[in-house]
Design a protein around this motif. Structure first.
Motif, PDB file in Angstrom:
ATOM      1  N   THR A 104       0.815  -1.225   0.000  1.00 48.00           N
ATOM      2  CA  THR A 104       0.000   0.000   0.000  1.00 48.00           C
ATOM      3  C   THR A 104       0.846   1.272   0.000  1.00 48.00           C
ATOM      4  O   THR A 104       0.298   2.374  -0.037  1.00 48.00           O
ATOM      5  N   ASP A 105       2.188   1.147   0.049  1.00 42.97           N
ATOM      6  CA  ASP A 105       3.032   2.333   0.145  1.00 42.97           C
ATOM      7  C   ASP A 105       2.814   3.298  -1.016  1.00 42.97           C
ATOM      8  O   ASP A 105       2.874   4.519  -0.851  1.00 42.97           O
ATOM      9  N   HIS A 106       2.565   2.764  -2.199  1.00 41.04           N
ATOM     10  CA  HIS A 106       2.411   3.627  -3.368  1.00 41.04           C
ATOM     11  C   HIS A 106       1.189   4.536  -3.247  1.00 41.04           C
ATOM     12  O   HIS A 106       1.143   5.609  -3.846  1.00 41.04           O
ATOM     13  N   LEU A 107       0.204   4.121  -2.480  1.00 43.09           N
ATOM     14  CA  LEU A 107      -0.996   4.947  -2.318  1.00 43.09           C
ATOM     15  C   LEU A 107      -0.701   6.176  -1.467  1.00 43.09           C
ATOM     16  O   LEU A 107      -1.340   7.212  -1.634  1.00 43.09           O
ATOM     17  N   LEU A 108       0.263   6.076  -0.574  1.00 43.31           N
ATOM     18  CA  LEU A 108       0.626   7.214   0.262  1.00 43.31           C
ATOM     19  C   LEU A 108       1.190   8.341  -0.584  1.00 43.31           C
ATOM     20  O   LEU A 108       0.904   9.516  -0.368  1.00 43.31           O
ATOM     21  N   GLN A 109       1.942   7.989  -1.625  1.00 49.23           N
ATOM     22  CA  GLN A 109       2.514   9.005  -2.497  1.00 49.23           C
ATOM     23  C   GLN A 109       1.448   9.695  -3.332  1.00 49.23           C
ATOM     24  O   GLN A 109       1.619  10.840  -3.758  1.00 49.23           O
ATOM     25  N   ASP A 110       0.345   9.004  -3.580  1.00 45.83           N
ATOM     26  CA  ASP A 110      -0.709   9.586  -4.409  1.00 45.83           C
ATOM     27  C   ASP A 110      -1.573  10.588  -3.659  1.00 45.83           C
ATOM     28  O   ASP A 110      -2.311  11.371  -4.264  1.00 45.83           O
ATOM     29  N   GLU A 111      -1.502  10.577  -2.304  1.00 44.76           N
ATOM     30  CA  GLU A 111      -2.340  11.486  -1.541  1.00 44.76           C
ATOM     31  C   GLU A 111      -1.799  12.912  -1.638  1.00 44.76           C
ATOM     32  O   GLU A 111      -0.623  13.163  -1.434  1.00 44.76           O
ATOM     33  N   GLU A 112      -2.650  13.848  -1.938  1.00 44.42           N
ATOM     34  CA  GLU A 112      -2.268  15.257  -2.058  1.00 44.42           C
ATOM     35  C   GLU A 112      -2.999  16.059  -0.994  1.00 44.42           C
ATOM     36  O   GLU A 112      -4.210  15.914  -0.824  1.00 44.42           O
ATOM     37  N   PRO A 113      -2.289  16.903  -0.268  1.00 46.63           N
ATOM     38  CA  PRO A 113      -2.953  17.720   0.753  1.00 46.63           C
ATOM     39  C   PRO A 113      -3.926  18.698   0.100  1.00 46.63           C
ATOM     40  O   PRO A 113      -3.685  19.212  -0.995  1.00 46.63           O
ATOM     41  N   SER A 114      -5.050  18.928   0.767  1.00 46.32           N
ATOM     42  CA  SER A 114      -6.041  19.856   0.214  1.00 46.32           C
ATOM     43  C   SER A 114      -5.534  21.291   0.312  1.00 46.32           C
ATOM     44  O   SER A 114      -4.874  21.678   1.275  1.00 46.32           O
ATOM     45  N   VAL A 115      -5.804  22.079  -0.710  1.00 51.45           N
ATOM     46  CA  VAL A 115      -5.344  23.472  -0.774  1.00 51.45           C
ATOM     47  C   VAL A 115      -6.520  24.377  -0.416  1.00 51.45           C
ATOM     48  O   VAL A 115      -7.592  24.308  -1.022  1.00 51.45           O
ATOM     49  N   VAL A 116      -6.325  25.229   0.594  1.00 52.87           N
ATOM     50  CA  VAL A 116      -7.374  26.134   1.038  1.00 52.87           C
ATOM     51  C   VAL A 116      -7.101  27.528   0.488  1.00 52.87           C
ATOM     52  O   VAL A 116      -5.982  28.047   0.591  1.00 52.87           O
ATOM     53  N   ASP A 117      -8.119  28.131  -0.096  1.00 53.09           N
ATOM     54  CA  ASP A 117      -7.998  29.483  -0.632  1.00 53.09           C
ATOM     55  C   ASP A 117      -7.625  30.452   0.495  1.00 53.09           C
ATOM     56  O   ASP A 117      -8.237  30.454   1.564  1.00 53.09           O
ATOM     57  N   ALA A 118      -6.613  31.291   0.256  1.00 51.01           N
ATOM     58  CA  ALA A 118      -6.103  32.180   1.291  1.00 51.01           C
ATOM     59  C   ALA A 118      -7.163  33.177   1.762  1.00 51.01           C
ATOM     60  O   ALA A 118      -7.284  33.461   2.960  1.00 51.01           O
ATOM     61  N   LYS A 119      -7.942  33.694   0.837  1.00 54.03           N
ATOM     62  CA  LYS A 119      -8.984  34.652   1.202  1.00 54.03           C
ATOM     63  C   LYS A 119     -10.055  33.994   2.060  1.00 54.03           C
ATOM     64  O   LYS A 119     -10.484  34.546   3.087  1.00 54.03           O
ATOM     65  N   LEU A 120     -10.447  32.769   1.657  1.00 55.40           N
ATOM     66  CA  LEU A 120     -11.460  32.040   2.409  1.00 55.40           C
ATOM     67  C   LEU A 120     -10.958  31.712   3.819  1.00 55.40           C
ATOM     68  O   LEU A 120     -11.698  31.825   4.803  1.00 55.40           O
ATOM     69  N   GLN A 121      -9.690  31.335   3.913  1.00 60.35           N
ATOM     70  CA  GLN A 121      -9.109  31.008   5.220  1.00 60.35           C
ATOM     71  C   GLN A 121      -9.111  32.242   6.117  1.00 60.35           C
ATOM     72  O   GLN A 121      -9.423  32.153   7.310  1.00 60.35           O
ATOM     73  N   SER A 122      -8.780  33.432   5.553  1.00 61.83           N
ATOM     74  CA  SER A 122      -8.756  34.664   6.338  1.00 61.83           C
ATOM     75  C   SER A 122     -10.145  35.022   6.845  1.00 61.83           C
ATOM     76  O   SER A 122     -10.312  35.417   8.000  1.00 61.83           O
ATOM     77  N   GLU A 123     -11.167  34.840   5.981  1.00 62.07           N
ATOM     78  CA  GLU A 123     -12.537  35.146   6.388  1.00 62.07           C
ATOM     79  C   GLU A 123     -12.991  34.217   7.510  1.00 62.07           C
ATOM     80  O   GLU A 123     -13.662  34.638   8.467  1.00 62.07           O
TER      81      GLU A 123
END
Length: 572
Positions: free
Chosen positions: A539-558
């Motif tokens: 299952t190690d190869h699946l760990l490499q496929d995971e991508e962290p979610s990107v949060v919009d900077a403006k939305l995060q500030s609000e």
């Protein structure tokens, strides 16, 4: 079962020849007589010190793999210090050192040597002492002892330090099972038994005893037989009038722990006016029987969801290995049908599994901390109650899913991801063909959902395995034959799961398991070529496929501003 003297004619001839040789050469062997009653036996008259001893040698059913036994013909006769309760003499050869080349003739020679040395029927001044050739285990020594007292080394040391002529009071708990009474000291003066679990303290019978140290010797103490003898001994040697009242000053105590001049222990239960002595069972609890790394389990908090046949075994095993903190979740009741594969027994029928398992863990370890809930995490429950249970699960160091329930798995997978706590799960395949154990450690393994998808893909690519499933752990093939997973099958998978839990909890840097998902075969079938065929899933190869979610900077500030405002309003 064959009869040895019919199936092994050469050995019978050898036994006869050796016995004839012995009779011709040994003047002490007055006579012998062979018989079948129903085992093959030899009755012999042996002369020692001009006295004749009549004995019977019996060939056992599995001779020559096991030794013959010799006893007085009169079963009520007690001759020797080397004689078992059933009358059999303890000779130079027994089950512990027997060799099939030894003959019955040699056993009779050994009998003669014992009688000649001890001279049991002679005058008392002519009796000899024959040293024992072996050491009895505590279990062998206590077989005939109905009254026993369990004693730890710390208790023994405390009693040994008791001052002479000092009277103390003890509270004892006693357990009566299978014709035996075992006493346990709960408290003596300021001493409290650190080994005794809380449930044990609240159960079983309780008695009050005296504790007293006398200046009399062990030999003098052993001569007392009655309560009157006891009081006379103390008065004679210590000039003390020993009263037998409980601390309340009214009722009589039920026994006494009497310590002699040399710090020897003598335990007596008061049976009317007679003294009934108790055997002391010294404990060896200082001998650790778990690996050293298991000591790190004591501070780990482990959540186990599902206390069925798998979860109950995992919880019990973890507790025995040293796990000290548990959060147990299960809403189910323990019924008679659960007896076949569960770690609980008939005494727990009708109770919630989670409560009965918690009690069992407390009996195993006096220091274990167990919190429970009978909430159904995916059932019709209060939202607040479910949320409270999930929060407690999220605070544990390891989360174990022993439910094999898809809804519960999805929920716990979310909790694992949000709290960054490892999730470990299992599945026992129908019919006992095998099972799955797997884990997801945040940052080291793919998330649980990704690993489960990999498992499903593996099963899709594997040969078909689609028998009907009429009941849990049960399969029925196309011919109508039903196969059921046994307790042994479930126990194997539960043991593998337990090892994975321990490894995850204590080996944060280096694991003994190169993979995080295993399929374990218990019989030939499906992907398994034979029993104990283990298939790791990469299952190690699946760990490499995971991508962290990107949060919009403006939305995060609000969002941050919104939350800060709420906190300010709370402060006001």
């Amino acid at each position: 079962m064959g009869i040895w003297y019919l199936t092994d004619q050469s050995r019978l001839a050898h036994e006869r020849n050796e016995m004839d040789r012995l009779q011709a050469n040994a003047s002490w062997l007055v006579g012998i007589m062979w018989s079948i009653e129903p085992r093959l036996t030899i009755k012999a008259d042996i002369r020692a010190h001009e006295l004749v001893y009549q004995v019977k040698l019996t060939y056992p059913d599995f001779f020559p793999a096991t030794p013959p036994y010799v006893a007085p013909i009169d079963s009520d006769v007690r001759w020797s210090e080397h004689q078992y309760a059933n009358g059999t003499l303890c000779l130079e050869w027994g089950p512990d050192n027997w060799h099939h080349d030894i003959t019955a003739a040699q056993m009779l020679e050994s009998t003669y040597r014992l009688l000649e040395a001890e001279n049991p029927l002679g005058q008392s001044e002519q009796h000899g002492i024959v040293p024992s050739r072996h050491f009895l285990t505590p279990g062998q020594s206590l077989r005939s002892k109905i009254f026993r007292m369990h004693m730890s080394e710390s208790l023994f040391d405390y009693l040994s330090a008791t001052e002479e002529k000092k009277v103390g009071h003890a509270t004892l708990k006693y357990v009566v099972e299978v014709g035996t009474i075992v006493y346990h000291v709960l408290q003596i003066n300021d001493y409290e038994n650190p080994q005794m679990p809380e449930p044990f303290k609240k159960s079983y019978g309780k008695e009050q005893w005296l504790v007293y140290r006398t200046s009399a010797t062990a030999e003098q103490v052993r001569e007392i037989k009655t309560i009157e003898n006891l009081q006379e001994l103390v008065k004679t040697h210590d000039e003390v009038v020993l009263t037998l009242s409980q601390p309340n000053g009214e009722d009589r105590v039920q026994g006494v722990i009497l310590i002699d001049q040399q710090a020897g222990m003598h335990l007596y239960y008061f049976s009317d006016d007679e003294l009934r002595d108790l055997a002391i069972l010294m404990d060896d609890s200082k001998n650790k029987r778990t690996p050293e790394f298991c000591q790190r389990l004591s501070e780990k908090r482990i959540a186990i969801v599902g206390l069925g046949s798998v979860g109950s075994k995992v919880a019990e095993s973890l507790c025995r290995m040293g796990a000290g903190k548990f959060y147990l979740v299960d809403e189910d009741l323990f019924l008679v049908g659960n007896l076949e594969r569960h770690s609980l027994d008939w005494r727990n029928v009708g109770f919630h599994k989670v409560d009965a398992i918690a009690q069992k863990l407390r009996y195993i370890s006096p220091t274990v901390a167990v919190e429970t809930t009978s909430i159904n995490l995916t059932g019709q429950e209060s939202n607040a109650a479910v949320n409270g249970a999930l929060v407690k699960i999220s605070t544990c160091d390891v989360i174990v899913d022993a439910t094999a329930n898809g809804q519960v798995f999805n929920l716990l997978a979310s909790i694992s991801a949000a709290s960054k706590k490892p999730l470990i799960w299992t599945e026992v395949y129908a019919g006992g063909i095998g099972g799955l154990v797997a884990r997801s450690r945040p940052g080291r393994d793919p998330n649980p959902q990704a690993m489960r998808q990999a498992y499903h893909q593996y099963t899709v690519d594997a040969p078909d395995f689609n028998p009907s499933i009429p009941a849990p752990y049960t399969i029925e093939n196309s011919d109508g034959e039903v196969y059921i997973a046994s307790d042994a099958d479930v126990s194997v998978i539960a043991s593998h799961l337990t090892r994975l839990v321990v490894d995850t909890a204590v080996h944060s840097d280096k694991s003994m398991f190169p993979y995080s998902m295993y399929l374990i075969g218990l019989s030939e079938g499906w992907i398994f070529s034979q029993p104990f065929d283990t298939r790791p899933i990469q299952t190690d190869h699946l760990l490499q496929d995971e991508e962290p979610s990107v949060v919009d900077a403006k939305l995060q500030s609000e969002n941050v501003s919104f939350l800060m405002k709420l906190l300010e309003e709370k402060d006001d």
